[in-house]
Design a protein around this motif. Structure first.
Motif, PDB file in Angstrom:
ATOM      1  N   ASP A   1       6.752  51.188  38.286  1.00  0.00           N
ATOM      2  CA  ASP A   1       7.362  51.008  36.956  1.00  0.00           C
ATOM      3  C   ASP A   1       7.865  49.595  36.785  1.00  0.00           C
ATOM      4  N   VAL A   2       8.231  48.983  37.902  1.00  0.00           N
ATOM      5  CA  VAL A   2       8.788  47.632  37.844  1.00  0.00           C
ATOM      6  C   VAL A   2       7.674  46.606  37.918  1.00  0.00           C
ATOM      7  N   ASN A   3       6.732  46.866  38.806  1.00  0.00           N
ATOM      8  CA  ASN A   3       5.703  45.872  39.050  1.00  0.00           C
ATOM      9  C   ASN A   3       4.353  46.540  39.272  1.00  0.00           C
ATOM     10  N   PRO A   4       3.545  46.632  38.220  1.00  0.00           N
ATOM     11  CA  PRO A   4       2.271  47.350  38.349  1.00  0.00           C
ATOM     12  C   PRO A   4       1.161  46.526  39.010  1.00  0.00           C
TER      13      PRO A   4
ATOM     14  N   GLU B   1      -1.708  44.314  43.958  1.00  0.00           N
ATOM     15  CA  GLU B   1      -1.378  43.838  45.298  1.00  0.00           C
ATOM     16  C   GLU B   1       0.011  44.328  45.707  1.00  0.00           C
ATOM     17  N   VAL B   2       0.929  44.246  44.754  1.00  0.00           N
ATOM     18  CA  VAL B   2       2.285  44.730  45.015  1.00  0.00           C
ATOM     19  C   VAL B   2       2.251  46.227  45.293  1.00  0.00           C
ATOM     20  N   GLN B   3       1.376  46.923  44.580  1.00  0.00           N
ATOM     21  CA  GLN B   3       1.310  48.371  44.759  1.00  0.00           C
ATOM     22  C   GLN B   3       0.750  48.770  46.116  1.00  0.00           C
ATOM     23  N   ASN B   4      -0.175  47.958  46.630  1.00  0.00           N
ATOM     24  CA  ASN B   4      -0.659  48.219  47.987  1.00  0.00           C
ATOM     25  C   ASN B   4       0.469  48.066  48.996  1.00  0.00           C
TER      26      ASN B   4
ATOM     27  N   MET C   1      -1.588  60.037  46.405  1.00  0.00           N
ATOM     28  CA  MET C   1      -1.738  60.104  44.952  1.00  0.00           C
ATOM     29  C   MET C   1      -0.624  59.283  44.320  1.00  0.00           C
ATOM     30  N   THR C   2      -1.031  58.329  43.521  1.00  0.00           N
ATOM     31  CA  THR C   2      -0.007  57.552  42.826  1.00  0.00           C
ATOM     32  C   THR C   2      -0.247  57.667  41.330  1.00  0.00           C
ATOM     33  N   SER C   3       0.825  57.611  40.575  1.00  0.00           N
ATOM     34  CA  SER C   3       0.656  57.596  39.127  1.00  0.00           C
ATOM     35  C   SER C   3       1.302  56.338  38.582  1.00  0.00           C
ATOM     36  N   ARG C   4       0.733  55.833  37.534  1.00  0.00           N
ATOM     37  CA  ARG C   4       1.261  54.631  36.885  1.00  0.00           C
ATOM     38  C   ARG C   4       1.139  54.796  35.380  1.00  0.00           C
ATOM     39  N   PRO C   5       1.948  54.070  34.638  1.00  0.00           N
ATOM     40  CA  PRO C   5       1.866  54.204  33.184  1.00  0.00           C
ATOM     41  C   PRO C   5       0.456  53.880  32.704  1.00  0.00           C
ATOM     42  N   CYS C   6       0.001  54.628  31.749  1.00  0.00           N
ATOM     43  CA  CYS C   6      -1.349  54.439  31.205  1.00  0.00           C
ATOM     44  C   CYS C   6      -1.436  53.072  30.522  1.00  0.00           C
ATOM     45  N   ASN C   7      -2.477  52.312  30.908  1.00  0.00           N
ATOM     46  CA  ASN C   7      -2.637  50.971  30.342  1.00  0.00           C
ATOM     47  C   ASN C   7      -3.004  51.001  28.866  1.00  0.00           C
ATOM     48  N   THR C   8      -3.715  52.034  28.487  1.00  0.00           N
ATOM     49  CA  THR C   8      -4.224  52.082  27.111  1.00  0.00           C
ATOM     50  C   THR C   8      -3.095  52.298  26.103  1.00  0.00           C
TER      51      THR C   8
ATOM     52  N   ILE D   1      17.428  52.812  57.820  1.00  0.00           N
ATOM     53  CA  ILE D   1      16.018  52.877  57.407  1.00  0.00           C
ATOM     54  C   ILE D   1      15.920  53.302  55.939  1.00  0.00           C
ATOM     55  N   LYS D   2      16.731  54.295  55.599  1.00  0.00           N
ATOM     56  CA  LYS D   2      16.729  54.798  54.231  1.00  0.00           C
ATOM     57  C   LYS D   2      17.168  53.706  53.243  1.00  0.00           C
ATOM     58  N   LYS D   3      18.224  53.007  53.630  1.00  0.00           N
ATOM     59  CA  LYS D   3      18.738  51.937  52.757  1.00  0.00           C
ATOM     60  C   LYS D   3      17.701  50.835  52.567  1.00  0.00           C
ATOM     61  N   ALA D   4      17.067  50.459  53.693  1.00  0.00           N
ATOM     62  CA  ALA D   4      16.073  49.386  53.647  1.00  0.00           C
ATOM     63  C   ALA D   4      14.916  49.782  52.731  1.00  0.00           C
ATOM     64  N   TYR D   5      14.504  51.044  52.855  1.00  0.00           N
ATOM     65  CA  TYR D   5      13.374  51.481  52.041  1.00  0.00           C
ATOM     66  C   TYR D   5      13.738  51.510  50.547  1.00  0.00           C
ATOM     67  N   ARG D   6      14.915  52.014  50.281  1.00  0.00           N
ATOM     68  CA  ARG D   6      15.343  52.069  48.873  1.00  0.00           C
ATOM     69  C   ARG D   6      15.335  50.695  48.228  1.00  0.00           C
ATOM     70  N   LYS D   7      15.822  49.738  48.991  1.00  0.00           N
ATOM     71  CA  LYS D   7      15.939  48.387  48.464  1.00  0.00           C
ATOM     72  C   LYS D   7      14.548  47.834  48.130  1.00  0.00           C
ATOM     73  N   ILE D   8      13.617  48.004  49.095  1.00  0.00           N
ATOM     74  CA  ILE D   8      12.273  47.474  48.867  1.00  0.00           C
ATOM     75  C   ILE D   8      11.581  48.252  47.749  1.00  0.00           C
ATOM     76  N   ALA D   9      11.757  49.576  47.787  1.00  0.00           N
ATOM     77  CA  ALA D   9      11.062  50.419  46.814  1.00  0.00           C
ATOM     78  C   ALA D   9      11.474  50.081  45.387  1.00  0.00           C
ATOM     79  N   ARG D  10      12.728  49.712  45.210  1.00  0.00           N
ATOM     80  CA  ARG D  10      13.185  49.352  43.865  1.00  0.00           C
ATOM     81  C   ARG D  10      12.451  48.128  43.342  1.00  0.00           C
ATOM     82  N   GLU D  11      12.135  47.205  44.263  1.00  0.00           N
ATOM     83  CA  GLU D  11      11.461  45.979  43.842  1.00  0.00           C
ATOM     84  C   GLU D  11       9.968  46.198  43.599  1.00  0.00           C
TER      85      GLU D  11
END
Ligand SMILES: [Zn+2]
Ligand SMILES: [Zn+2]
Length: 367
Positions: free
Chosen positions: A33-36, A39-42, A171-178, A19-29
């Motif tokens: 930081d990789v994909n803001p 829809e992907v974030q949901n 709570m999620t944080s993402r790089p500031c767009n501005t 389970i841990k491995k599967a989550y890590r793999k998906i989370a990386r994608e």
């Protein structure tokens, strides 16, 4: 509401480790930081919720028993960022990213011929690369101005977002767009580099290629790659060697091979020939009685060993050519020669694979 196991792509019997491995793999994608993309974030939040439930044996048991209730607030105490920390390192507060960063490595290929590979050479190569912007001294700011703190993220480089999910508040944080995560903005960017601190320019670099290189060797030139954003330290330049094949000298490691043909009579009588190696003309002594397929080794006439002064050998492979299209006189001479040698028509010699004669057989297959 998707099935937690399906979300993670594991089956119901999966171990904690799987389970841990599967989550890590998906989370990386899917990581912000990789994909803001929202829809992907949901999707990322859903997957994270699934992992949060299944990675806790007690919650997993509840889930398996079909009681999906009671998960509200499952993230209590900032479980989400704990998960983030566990997988991505760094604290929940990653802070603004620096404008100045390490530049990228660059790779170029250089073609050399056998002589250059054997003895080494120098090249002046012109390539386009990122160099520090001189106009702004790599600050990215025009007219000696300064970056200013980003008012949207208050200099933190990231913005926080609170979303309600079945698991409670997330709570999620993402790089500031501005400010693109820098925490500062450049109100008056340099017109030359548009605030990047570097520009693309052609530059000529002198490359020393050592003796003994061969195709696939890479020469590393530290700090000769691209200058980083904000004038950050340059990456390395790698020069990859591609060696062109020689017309008749064949390289094998540091040895060279050359194939020559001599006449039957000269093979029997012995002779002197000259071959063109990489050092120029070389005299080769062909001993009387030389057999076709034999080799003569010219020591130290091959390619220089890389990072050494000693050299490989030049190996001369000798083919003995049987004469064709004999005229009457030549035919008679050869017949006389055979008679004088006592060579009988139909006589054969049996050889082993190494060419040694191990027996004579006469007439057995003949008449
Ligand atoms: Zn500039
Ligand atoms: Zn900002």
């Amino acid at each position: 509401m998707s099935d937690f196991y399906q979300l993670l792509g594991v089956d119901r019997g999966a171990t904690q480790d799987e389970i841990k491995k599967a989550y890590r793999k998906i989370a990386r994608e899917l990581h912000p930081d990789v994909n803001p993309d929202p829809e992907v974030q949901n999707k990322f939040k859903e997957v994270t919720a699934a992992y949060d439930a299944l990675s806790d044996p007690q919650k997993r048991q509840q889930y398996d028993m079909g009681s999906r209730g009671g998960f509200g607030g499952g993230f209590g105490g900032g479980g989400f960022s704990d998960i983030m920390d566990a997988f991505f390192g760094g604290g929940g507060n990653r802070g603004p990213r620096p404008r100045m960063r390490q530049g990228q490595d660059a790779l170029i290929r250089v073609e050399v011929d056998l002589y250059e590979a054997a003895f080494g050479t120098e090249r002046d190569i012109t390539l386009e690369s990122a160099v520090a912007c001189e106009k702004c001294q790599a600050t990215g700011c025009a007219d000696n101005s300064q970056p200013e703190m980003c008012l949207i993220c208050k200099g933190r480089g990231e913005t926080q977002q609170v979303t309600r999910s079945i698991l409670g508040q997330v709570m999620t944080s993402r790089p500031c767009n501005t400010c693109n995560g820098f925490g500062s903005v450049i109100p008056n960017p340099c017109r030359e580099c548009a605030g990047d601190g570097r520009v693309r320019a052609r530059q000529t670099i002198n490359i020393k290629i050592p003796a003994g290189v061969e195709t696939g060797n890479r020469i590393q030139m530290s700090g000769r790659g691209e200058v980083g954003p904000g004038g950050g330290p340059a990456g390395d330049l790698y020069v990859e060697i591609v060696e062109r094949a020689h017309e008749y000298l064949v390289r094998e490691g540091d040895n060279l091979h050359i194939q020559i043909g001599i006449s039957m009579a000269h093979a029997a009588l012995g002779t002197h020939v000259q071959v063109e190696g990489i050092d120029g003309t070389l005299d080769v002594d062909i001993k009387a009685g030389t057999q076709s397929g034999s080799t003569i080794v010219l020591k130290g006439k091959g390619v220089t060993h890389l990072r050494s002064t000693s050299r490989g050998d030049l190996i001369v492979h000798v083919d003995v050519h049987t004469p064709v299209k004999l005229n009457r006189e030549q035919e008679e001479l050869l017949q006389k020669f055979a008679d004088a040698r006592g060579e009988k028509d139909g006589e054969i010699h049996l050889s082993n694979r190494d060419g040694g004669v191990f027996g004579k057989l006469r007439g057995a297959f003949h008449r």
